[in-house]
Design an enzyme around this catalytic site. Structure first.
Site, PDB file in Angstrom:
ATOM      1  CG  ASP A   1     -40.292  -1.707  -1.240  1.00  8.65           C
ATOM      2  OD1 ASP A   1     -40.516  -0.903  -2.152  1.00  8.65           O
ATOM      3  OD2 ASP A   1     -40.291  -2.946  -1.417  1.00  8.65           O
TER       4      ASP A   1
HETATM    5  C1  GLC Z   1     -40.076  -4.423  -4.388  1.00 10.98           C
HETATM    6  C2  GLC Z   1     -40.914  -3.214  -4.746  1.00 10.98           C
HETATM    7  C3  GLC Z   1     -42.273  -3.204  -4.111  1.00 10.98           C
HETATM    8  C4  GLC Z   1     -42.775  -4.631  -3.986  1.00 10.98           C
HETATM    9  C5  GLC Z   1     -41.883  -5.332  -2.978  1.00 10.98           C
HETATM   10  C6  GLC Z   1     -42.292  -6.786  -2.750  1.00 10.98           C
HETATM   11  O1  GLC Z   1     -38.774  -4.010  -4.105  1.00 10.98           O
HETATM   12  O2  GLC Z   1     -40.333  -1.934  -4.520  1.00 10.98           O
HETATM   13  O3  GLC Z   1     -43.123  -2.380  -4.917  1.00 10.98           O
HETATM   14  O4  GLC Z   1     -44.119  -4.634  -3.540  1.00 10.98           O
HETATM   15  O5  GLC Z   1     -40.515  -5.274  -3.348  1.00 10.98           O
HETATM   16  O6  GLC Z   1     -42.128  -7.500  -3.928  1.00 10.98           O
END
Ligand code: GLC
Length: 719
Positions: free
Chosen positions: A266
């Site tokens: 993430d």
């Molecule tokens: C965010 C979220 C995740 C998302 C990622 C990219 O922090 O936790 O669900 O897909 O970043 O945007």
């Protein structure tokens, strides 16, 4: 591109080019990108060179066919081996046509419409140039303090697994042959929905038994449906951050489950191993994450800045890097990017498909199936008389919910616009009455004056969409006080009041229920939300949604969920004592509105279930028959739910577990016979040694229109 050619390509790559494939950066880093793009995490100094950016393997947050073509074209011009970028974005509940938030979709119990919503999202995203969507989010959610419950389909492993499969089918279809599909990425692995205190990113600590029984099934369902990617969770799991957790990812996900797709961290989660306190520096973080199996590092530069050193020092092998790169190249191959780096990006198709009448109609239909009727004392459907529409959500476009970044307010149908399709302008008086968290005496007075002129009042209240979603945890889960005060002032006029709630989580709605004659849970209903709500309020559509997450009486009893365990001192046992039982002195144990609950304008009655036999075996499943009767004069849809309880297990077993459900449409006064089948396989569970099997013994089967009001019969499973 054949697999052999892929291997040949890998052999031509330098270590720097391989490491570049493991990097994902947001749109602004790339040549040819406007300053738009979706930023969903902290932007920080990456310490990454332009040379490194030219080698990057993927970009996140981009959208728009022309912009993405531009980014890809510039990238290919600068890339020695012309390896195309993967274009990834968060398309969770729609792209430009925004569907209800997933928690609302979960309340629809409509698997086909859920799949359709993802297929439409995929089509709009694909023609806009996107290759991968960071969805479905399948984190089991039992704590409404957590802001991201809106992104899940709720508290039940079986229902979440059913929707996980549907979303993956909708997004991916057959990725290699179908047009207008995107690769799906199931998230957040694992158990991100169980942070202590419901505070986002907080500690998660649970037994392997609880993890495997409740929290892992939906991820596994998504992968069994062929989901191409997995995203790691921010949280620790049993002492180790998921993103550096080898046991969780290499041993369980890759070895035990056989997942050989791409694993992405993430946003910033690789570097967050430092604040977690398991890595002293970015070099250690890179080593831990790669050894744990993370292929792509999202939005930090530990890999690109340290992998070559780690290989020189013998702490990593280039084989480990090759393995990760090959998985990424394989996904690019599956998407056909080597033959056509632009895939479905097409400006003309954008104009044809995005926000088309067909897509809007699908969004309106699913929204109307996701709106839950919680209370109705003969006020709904509305009569077409003088109606005052009061409250901060009367004409608000903030009804798309979190993760709707590509959706536009100007495309959104607000509640007042929807209602104007049913009544004339002079029949509808509108006044906000207050803001979400503040209000003035003038606003209040204006609203009261409008309400005095009306026969019925519709009060549109709720949370601002920023009050849920990522980093949107709340310690209090009530509607802001100024809105409750508005409700009380309006109620004091002595006229029928319908409260319509816009929120991203189950709330403590006691005061709303006490002061309104009807209560409609609209969640964030999306682009066509105003039309869908008006369809429900005026009876064009008979509400059929059922809660997929419990509403507590109070925050003090959270987490409260239907599939809980009996304890050794159950409060409702026949011989329960007054004092020494598991209870609160100041609050019921049960939810205010339980899992599976939702009213209709119809009335459905259930017969006792009839079992095909009293004993079943592995070879001979149980058939459960019952009759459901619509005793009203209004046709309507009912979700018939089937639960099972294993009365004695080797470990404790939930009081009820959802095992199946059927949505049926009954004409006025119609009776329908329903039949379910329960197999031995559905009675299996994780034993103390984690073996997944059933035990012979006594079971109870429950049928009903929610998890509380049920009829039951017992049966046996024999060896
Ligand atoms: C965010 C979220 C995740 C998302 C990622 C990219 O922090 O936790 O669900 O897909 O970043 O945007």
């Amino acid at each position: 591109m054949t697999d052999h050619q892929l291997k040949e390509l890998l052999d031509q790559m330098t270590l720097e080019e391989k490491t570049g494939q493991l990097v994902q950066l947001a749109t602004p880093f790339f040549e040819g990108a406007s300053d738009r793009g979706q930023i969903t995490g902290p932007m920080q100094d990456m310490g990454i060179s332009d040379e490194d950016i030219k080698k990057a393997g993927s970009v996140l947050g981009a959208s728009g066919a022309s912009e993405i073509k531009n980014i890809q074209k510039k990238h290919l011009e600068n890339h020695r081996l012309s390896i195309p970028l993967l274009i990834m974005s968060d398309i969770v509940h729609g792209f430009k046509t925004i569907f209800p938030v997933p928690l609302a979709i979960g309340c629809s119990w409509d698997v086909e419409l859920a799949e359709q919503s993802s297929a439409i999202a995929a089509k709009e995203a694909a023609v806009s140039g996107v290759h991968v969507s960071f969805a479905p989010m399948v984190d089991l959610s039992r704590d409404p303090r957590w802001g991201r419950v809106m992104e899940s389909t709720g508290e039940d492993p079986f229902l979440n697994s059913t929707f996980a499969r549907a979303f993956v089918r909708g997004f991916q279809g057959n990725l290699e042959s179908d047009n207008y599909k995107v690769a799906a990425c199931v998230k957040h692995f694992a158990a991100y929905g169980a942070p202590e205190g419901g505070r986002d990113y907080n500690t998660v600590d649970m037994s392997e038994w609880m993890l495997r029984e409740s929290y892992l099934p939906a991820y596994k369902a998504a992968l069994d449906e062929g989901c191409e990617m997995v995203m790691t969770a921010f949280n620790i799991l049993n002492g180790i951050p998921s993103t550096g957790n080898k046991a969780l990812m290499r041993d369980l996900l890759r070895e035990e489950w056989g997942f050989d797709g791409v694993l992405i961290s993430d946003w910033g989660a690789v570097k967050e191993l430092l604040p977690h306190g398991v890595a002293a520096n970015e070099k250690e973080a890179a080593e831990q994450a790669l050894k744990a199996g993370v292929d792509i590092e999202m939005m930090t530069s530990c890999y690109v800045n340290h992998i070559s050193e780690l290989i020189e020092e013998g702490k990593l092998t280039e084989d480990l890097v090759d393995e990760a790169v090959l998985r990424i190249l394989t996904l690019k191959k599956k998407l056909g990017l080597f033959e056509n780096p632009y895939r479905d990006a097409d400006e003309e198709a954008e104009k044809e498909f995005i926000l088309s009448a067909e897509h809007r109609a699908a969004a309106r239909n699913l929204a109307s199936k996701s709106i839950v009727l919680l209370k109705n004392e003969d006020v709904l459907p509305l009569k077409k008389e003088k109606i005052a529409l009061i409250g901060p959500f009367s004409n608000s476009t903030d009804i798309l919910g979190p993760w709707s970044w590509a959706g536009a307010p100007e495309d959104t149908i607000t509640l007042d616009q929807g209602m104007k399709n049913h009544v004339t302008e002079d029949q509808l008086l509108i006044s906000n009455g207050c803001e979400i968290e503040t209000g003035t005496e003038e606003q209040l007075q204006e609203a009261v004056e409008k309400a005095k002129q009306a026969d019925t009042i519709v009060l549109a209240i709720g949370e601002h969409s920023d009050m849920s979603g990522e980093a949107g945890s709340r310690a209090e889960i009530t509607i802001p006080k100024v809105q409750v005060d508005l409700l009380k002032k309006i109620k004091a006029l002595g006229k029928p009041v319908v409260a319509v709630l816009f929120n991203g989580r189950p709330l403590d709605v006691k005061e709303i229920i006490e002061n309104a004659d009807a209560v409609v849970e609209a969640w964030y209903p999306g682009t066509e939300g105003g039309n869908a709500l008006a369809d429900i309020l005026f009876g064009e559509v008979n509400p059929s949604a059922k809660l997929s997450m419990s509403f507590p009486y109070s925050i003090g009893q959270v987490p409260v969920y239907y599939n809980n365990y009996n304890t050794g001192r159950p409060k409702d046992a026949p011989d329960a004592q007054v004092r020494y039982v598991s209870q609160y002195l100041d609050n019921p144990n049960e939810a205010l509105f339980p899992f599976g609950y939702g009213l209709s304008y119809s009335n459905f009655e259930y017969s006792e279930p009839v079992l095909s036999s009293e004993t079943i075996t592995k070879e001979e499943p149980l058939r459960v028959r019952l009759n459901v009767k619509n005793t009203s004069d209004t046709a309507g849809e009912e979700t018939v739910q089937l639960y099972v309880r294993d009365l004695v297990g080797q470990v404790v077993r939930p009081l009820k577990e959802l095992k199946d459900f059927k949505k049926i449409y009954l004409e006025a006064r119609e009776t329908r016979q329903i039949e379910f089948t329960i197999s031995e396989e559905q009675l299996r569970y994780h034993h103390a040694d984690m073996e997944y099997k059933s035990d012979a013994g006594e079971f109870e089967v429950f049928v009903g229109g929610n998890s509380r009001d049920v009829q039951s019969k017992k049966f046996n499973l024999s060896d």
